[in-house]
Design an enzyme around this catalytic site. Structure first.
Site, PDB file in Angstrom:
ATOM      1  CD  GLU A  26      -1.591   0.266  -3.985  1.00 28.87           C
ATOM      2  OE1 GLU A  26      -0.754   0.225  -4.909  1.00 28.87           O
ATOM      3  OE2 GLU A  26      -1.552  -0.508  -3.006  1.00 28.87           O
ATOM      4  CG  ASP A  58      -0.968  -3.216  -6.706  1.00 27.33           C
ATOM      5  OD1 ASP A  58      -0.281  -2.205  -6.898  1.00 27.33           O
ATOM      6  OD2 ASP A  58      -0.625  -4.353  -7.080  1.00 27.33           O
TER       7      ASP A  58
END
Length: 254
Positions: free
Chosen positions: A148, A76
């Protein structure tokens, strides 16, 4: 009342063996997925970890290092940094507020899930049986999280340049252009004027024609000292937005 024992303790009590071997893709499936990703892992452990959903943690004695949660956390941050770099480079004249709007759309769970679905990532995930049909909400969170984690796996395996290359291939061309096109061009033109210390745009109706039930408006938008543009539309608002979009494109071309 006795509290229910954790799953791994129940398995032990039942005399069942907790599996220790971590799930892996076959060489054929790995090659297939790496082709979709556009990246070949040097250490396949990063790929397998990125594909492993937290629902399997109990099967591996609660080993948090094994599932993709920690990689998701890292990925992220990598995605956010790279996307910020790309947006700043792509829109050198836009203000922070405009960039922030697009940024949050492009790093959202929905955007990550869309990227994952485009490469059929869900077909390669290692999930608990109860999770395989458990898609809730407007997007598949397990796929979004895995994307992610894949970014982090690529970063750990090949460095920032490799992670940046993956994001550019799967985000910047299609998703950025779409998010930009959905922004109100009048707002974008206003942001541009503020960022460039120019007078704000002035809109003027030049002509109105056609019958009352199907009018056609011609609007001119001008920014003092910068230029002007004219466009038509079926309403004043539509014509103003079209004119703002045309002028903004000309201003950004310099």
């Amino acid at each position: 009342m006795n509290k229910p024992r954790p799953k791994r303790k129940r398995l032990r009590a039942a005399g069942r063996t907790i599996p220790r071997k971590r799930p892996e893709l076959s060489s054929e499936r790995r090659a297939e997925l790496e082709k979709r990703l556009g990246y070949n892992f040097q250490n396949v452990e990063w790929l397998h970890r990125a594909l492993t959903h937290p629902s399997l943690i109990d099967n591996y004695d609660g080993d948090a290092q094994f599932s993709n949660q920690r990689l998701e956390f890292l990925g992220d941050r990598v995605l956010g940094l790279v996307m910020a770099e790309l947006l700043i480079a792509k829109f050198p004249a836009e203000r922070e507020g405009y960039l922030t709007k697009i940024f949050h759309q492009l790093v959202s769970g929905e955007a990550c899930a869309e990227v994952g679905e485009a490469i059929s990532l869900g077909d390669y995930l290692f999930l608990d049986a109860s999770m395989q049909k458990n898609k809730k909400g407007s997007y598949d969170k397990s796929v979004a999280d895995a994307i992610e984690a894949i970014i982090a796996g690529i970063y750990r395996d090949g460095g920032m340049d490799s992670a940046r290359g993956f994001i550019k291939r799967h985000w910047i061309m299609e998703l950025v252009e779409r998010e930009v096109s959905q922004q109100n061009p009048k707002t974008r033109l206003s942001d541009w004027c503020g960022a460039n210390r120019s007078p704000y745009a002035v809109y003027k109706i030049i002509d109105q024609s056609g019958p009352d039930h199907e009018p056609v408006f011609t609007v001119e938008v001008s920014v003092e000292g910068r230029g002007s543009a004219r466009e038509t539309g079926r309403s004043r608002q539509e014509a103003e937005m079209a004119a703002a979009d045309r002028l903004l494109r000309e201003l950004l071309r310099g």
